[in-house]
Design a protein around this motif. Structure first.
Motif, PDB file in Angstrom:
ATOM      1  N   PHE A 167       0.696  -1.261  -0.097  1.00  0.00           N
ATOM      2  CA  PHE A 167       0.042   0.035   0.182  1.00  0.00           C
ATOM      3  C   PHE A 167       0.979   1.222  -0.050  1.00  0.00           C
ATOM      4  O   PHE A 167       0.274   2.620   0.090  1.00  0.00           O
ATOM      5  CB  PHE A 167      -0.807  -0.021   1.253  1.00  0.00           C
ATOM      6  N   ASP A 168       2.279   1.260  -0.106  1.00  0.00           N
ATOM      7  CA  ASP A 168       2.946   2.453  -0.129  1.00  0.00           C
ATOM      8  C   ASP A 168       2.508   3.454  -1.376  1.00  0.00           C
ATOM      9  O   ASP A 168       2.786   4.524  -0.895  1.00  0.00           O
ATOM     10  CB  ASP A 168       4.539   1.700  -0.286  1.00  0.00           C
ATOM     11  N   GLU A 169       2.174   2.870  -2.365  1.00  0.00           N
ATOM     12  CA  GLU A 169       1.978   3.879  -3.372  1.00  0.00           C
ATOM     13  C   GLU A 169       0.301   3.888  -3.589  1.00  0.00           C
ATOM     14  O   GLU A 169      -0.045   4.454  -4.536  1.00  0.00           O
ATOM     15  CB  GLU A 169       2.532   3.573  -4.658  1.00  0.00           C
ATOM     16  N   GLY A 170      -0.448   3.265  -2.649  1.00  0.00           N
ATOM     17  CA  GLY A 170      -1.859   3.366  -2.523  1.00  0.00           C
ATOM     18  C   GLY A 170      -2.643   2.172  -3.222  1.00  0.00           C
ATOM     19  O   GLY A 170      -1.971   1.575  -3.934  1.00  0.00           O
ATOM     20  N   ARG A 171      -3.994   2.446  -3.086  1.00  0.00           N
ATOM     21  CA  ARG A 171      -4.820   1.262  -3.693  1.00  0.00           C
ATOM     22  C   ARG A 171      -4.776   1.208  -5.338  1.00  0.00           C
ATOM     23  O   ARG A 171      -4.821   0.026  -5.834  1.00  0.00           O
ATOM     24  CB  ARG A 171      -6.269   1.716  -3.230  1.00  0.00           C
ATOM     25  N   ALA A 172      -4.777   2.296  -5.795  1.00  0.00           N
ATOM     26  CA  ALA A 172      -4.696   2.232  -7.288  1.00  0.00           C
ATOM     27  C   ALA A 172      -3.654   1.679  -7.914  1.00  0.00           C
ATOM     28  O   ALA A 172      -3.573   0.927  -8.789  1.00  0.00           O
ATOM     29  CB  ALA A 172      -5.179   3.705  -8.016  1.00  0.00           C
ATOM     30  N   GLU A 173      -2.428   1.995  -7.290  1.00  0.00           N
ATOM     31  CA  GLU A 173      -1.378   1.447  -7.743  1.00  0.00           C
ATOM     32  C   GLU A 173      -1.047   0.108  -7.464  1.00  0.00           C
ATOM     33  O   GLU A 173      -0.666  -1.018  -8.270  1.00  0.00           O
ATOM     34  CB  GLU A 173       0.076   2.175  -7.191  1.00  0.00           C
ATOM     35  N   LEU A 174      -1.556  -0.641  -6.259  1.00  0.00           N
ATOM     36  CA  LEU A 174      -1.809  -1.758  -6.061  1.00  0.00           C
ATOM     37  C   LEU A 174      -2.906  -2.737  -7.221  1.00  0.00           C
ATOM     38  O   LEU A 174      -2.442  -3.712  -7.319  1.00  0.00           O
ATOM     39  CB  LEU A 174      -2.259  -2.271  -4.617  1.00  0.00           C
ATOM     40  N   ALA A 175      -3.970  -2.102  -7.557  1.00  0.00           N
ATOM     41  CA  ALA A 175      -4.723  -2.562  -8.385  1.00  0.00           C
ATOM     42  C   ALA A 175      -3.966  -2.760  -9.849  1.00  0.00           C
ATOM     43  O   ALA A 175      -4.212  -3.808 -10.539  1.00  0.00           O
ATOM     44  CB  ALA A 175      -6.027  -1.791  -8.631  1.00  0.00           C
ATOM     45  N   PRO A 184       0.268   5.828 -14.537  1.00  0.00           N
ATOM     46  CA  PRO A 184      -0.467   6.909 -14.956  1.00  0.00           C
ATOM     47  C   PRO A 184       0.275   8.072 -14.967  1.00  0.00           C
ATOM     48  O   PRO A 184      -0.009   9.101 -15.833  1.00  0.00           O
ATOM     49  CB  PRO A 184      -1.240   7.026 -13.595  1.00  0.00           C
ATOM     50  N   GLU A 185       1.716   8.394 -14.444  1.00  0.00           N
ATOM     51  CA  GLU A 185       2.213   9.445 -14.519  1.00  0.00           C
ATOM     52  C   GLU A 185       3.717   9.254 -15.338  1.00  0.00           C
ATOM     53  O   GLU A 185       3.974   9.809 -16.394  1.00  0.00           O
ATOM     54  CB  GLU A 185       2.961  10.032 -13.190  1.00  0.00           C
ATOM     55  N   ASP A 186       4.409   8.053 -15.102  1.00  0.00           N
ATOM     56  CA  ASP A 186       5.655   7.881 -15.893  1.00  0.00           C
ATOM     57  C   ASP A 186       5.490   6.902 -16.979  1.00  0.00           C
ATOM     58  O   ASP A 186       6.413   6.983 -18.108  1.00  0.00           O
ATOM     59  CB  ASP A 186       6.440   7.088 -14.831  1.00  0.00           C
ATOM     60  N   GLY A 187       4.360   6.443 -17.217  1.00  0.00           N
ATOM     61  CA  GLY A 187       4.076   5.756 -18.625  1.00  0.00           C
ATOM     62  C   GLY A 187       4.604   4.390 -18.911  1.00  0.00           C
ATOM     63  O   GLY A 187       4.916   3.862 -17.581  1.00  0.00           O
TER      64      GLY A 187
END
Length: 620
Positions: A167-175, A184-187
């Motif tokens: 969960f270090d980078e949040g729920r969306a990144e885990l998904a 979403p930012e670094d492509g």
């Protein structure tokens, strides 16, 4: 033949039973079914079906009992390359009582170890108990851990529970780690390649959406092979919000481990799944640092303490074994369940240095595990074995992308500077990091800090004098600095009264931290005494706390530097949330590299701090 990512991917059939909108509505009761003939998941339909690379192994058994090999590990933290220094060693105890440190770990060797272990085992499943990603070295962390997910796919991981670092980078990144897609930012990091996500299910039984109350990922999975069915329930520790930044767990609720396992074990039992393994990212403190000590001496489970013992003793007898993690310790223990029956509880240290091989004897008549026949042992991932060629290629590919950044020199050291591997509560590297954060936040206009505090859990490695590549001995590269401080926490300065500062020191050894103290690392000029002969908050000798030789005045306001994780009350330091006049500066990593630039050179390497700012008395 070893499983490859592509072979495993084509072996999976994802059914539409709970796809799309229905998937969200049904997740609380959804399961992933892992079968060596086909794999059904609560996910979008459309993937092809096929045979598993391990489906043809053996001819099955018509006897009552079938031995299932469970291979497991935990707390990998993106350590694709062999960990450096003491972070890459395990302690082995010899029959004569002497001990030996063995270099271990690295995904090339972990893959070889697991593939060798699987030979001649027709029933084998590989599972992990959280923190596969997060707090990773630069080779993985620079690319948001896509390289690690790729590697885990390739080495044949079947199922994993989440840990707090997922969960270090949040729920969306885990998904995204689970389902794939470019950042979403670094492509996308490579031309012509789109990140495909995990081939294995990530399980999060005790993590729910605050608004809907439903699990954010599948709560459990069912592994099937030739009539054998074993359920896996995966989860992290309930206290995850206390050890992850607030933005990482925003909108999520974390539930009690025992209650959650009991709920889903009952659900699996209703589905006819009588054999159940819990993957729990919570652990214990073994009585010995040796990976092969007898944890059941003098009696079952006597060699371990800590949170996992209460969990193991409280979880329903429906669960047959617990694979645990979080504490980075090694143990194989038999802890009695609530009915008094023996139950295996294991942990394989960290960073891929060990793996656990557990034999689960499955009774085809009762469909349950015969507990008295369960056997388990930890094994060293030795570096004197052949490396897995596919993992070597993976590392070389990602290293080529990382090299321009990773190999840049940022500083020079005169000798090893122990951090994660330090034996004492205060570490030389911890003090160095605190000094760097004070230097970054001390100037007027940049915080005006008078002292700095650093949480020990944020120090992920040692700084090793010996060259890791072609940079030369004593050279600290950006990649090595990143491995030490991979979170990119922002440095923060805030106001605390002297009384609040002393309270913070006492929170190191009381409340949530009493059972497992978290000793803050301190900047130069800040000193105090820790009396281990006392208990709880009294361990901090209040009148010994001084700044530049002057006693701390409880009524005076002091300016303190720390990272944003601590400033938000992380690691049980709730008093920091009361701090006022907060000012955010540069990242902790930038502060560290700037400190090296200002205080070291090739002809003037930085010496390790003496680590003498905290006086420890009353200890063994």
């Amino acid at each position: 033949m070893p499983a490859t990512s592509q072979r495993r991917r084509t072996a999976r059939r994802l059914t539409a039973g709970t796809a799309g909108a229905a998937r969200t509505a049904a997740l609380a009761a959804a399961a992933v079914v892992l079968s060596t003939a086909a794999l059904s998941a609560a996910a979008p339909a459309g993937a092809e079906a096929g045979s598993s690379p391990r489906a043809g192994a053996g001819t099955g058994s018509t006897a009552t009992a079938t031995n299932v090999q469970l291979l497991s590990f935990n707390d990998f933290h993106g350590n694709l390359e062999p960990p450096a220094g003491s972070s890459g060693q395990v302690v082995e105890r010899h029959p004569d009582g002497t001990t030996e440190k063995i270099d271990a770990g690295g995904v090339e060797y972990l893959a070889s170890s697991l593939r060798t272990a699987r030979k001649d085992h027709p029933y084998t499943v590989t599972a992990a108990a959280g923190d596969m990603i997060g707090a990773s070295p630069l080779l993985s962390g620079l690319f948001h851990d896509e390289p690690t997910i790729e590697a885990l796919n390739g080495l044949g991981l079947d199922v994993a529970g989440v840990g707090n670092h997922e969960f270090d980078e949040g729920r969306a990144e885990l998904a995204r780690m689970r389902s794939g897609g470019c950042h979403p930012e670094d492509g996308c990091f490579e031309d012509g390649r789109i990140f495909e996500g995990a081939d294995f299910p990530y399980l999060a039984a005790n993590v729910t959406d605050e608004k809907t109350g439903r699990p954010i990922l599948e709560p459990y999975a069912i592994w099937e092979h030739k009539g054998v069915r074993i359920g896996f329930i995966g989860m992290t520790l309930e206290g995850t919000p206390d050890i992850v930044t607030a933005k990482g767990v925003k909108g999520l609720k974390f539930h009690d481990e025992i209650e959650t396992v009991d709920r889903y074990a009952t659900e699996l039992d209703r589905k006819g799944v009588k054999s159940i393994v819990a993957l729990i990212h919570e652990g214990g403190a073994p009585a010995s640092t040796a990976y092969n000590y007898d944890c059941d001496s003098p009696g079952p489970g006597d060699g371990i303490s800590g949170p996992v013992t209460a969990i193991a003793k409280g979880i329903t007898p429906k669960v047959d074994a617990l694979v645990t993690g979080h504490t980075h310790q090694a143990y194989v223990c038999t802890v009695p369940d609530p009915s008094g029956r023996p139950r295996m509880v294991t942990s394989a240290s960290s960073y891929g240095k060990l793996y656990t091989d557990t034999t689960l004897t499955y009774d085809r008549r009762t469909r349950d595990i015969v507990r008295t026949k369960v056997a388990s042992a930890n094994h060293v991932v030795r570096r004197d074995q052949p490396r897995a060629a596919d993992m070597t290629s993976l590392i070389e590919r990602w290293n080529a992308l990382a090299a321009p950044i990773a190999n840049r020199p940022v500083g020079y050291i005169a000798a090893d500077i122990p951090g994660r591997g330090a034996a004492a509560p205060e570490s030389p590297l911890g003090d160095l990091i605190a000094d760097a954060q004070l230097a970054a936040m001390a100037p007027e206009g940049r915080g005006g800090a008078q002292l700095a505090l650093m949480n020990p859990g944020g120090i992920r490695s040692d700084l090793v004098h010996r060259a890791s590549g072609s940079e030369g001995d004593g050279v600290v590269t950006y990649g090595e600095a990143f491995t030490v401080q991979p979170f990119t926490n922002m440095t923060t300065a805030l106001d605390l009264t002297g009384a609040q500062l002393i309270t913070a020191l006492r929170q190191q050894v009381s409340g949530a931290n009493e059972a497992s103290p978290k000793i803050l690392q301190v900047s130069e000029g800040f000193t105090y005494t820790l009396d281990l002969a006392k208990s709880g908050a009294e361990r901090v000798v209040a009148d010994s706390v001084k700044l530049n030789g002057e006693p701390i005045d409880p009524a005076r306001t002091y300016r303190i530097a720390m990272n944003e994780f601590l400033a938000g009350g992380g690691d049980g330091f709730g008093v920091f949330k009361e701090g006022g006049n907060k000012l955010v500066g540069e990242s902790d990593l930038d502060a560290l590299t700037a400190y090296f630039a200002a205080h070291s050179a090739a002809d003037r390497p930085l010496a390790a701090p003496e680590a003498d700012r905290i006086t420890v008395v009353g200890g063994p």
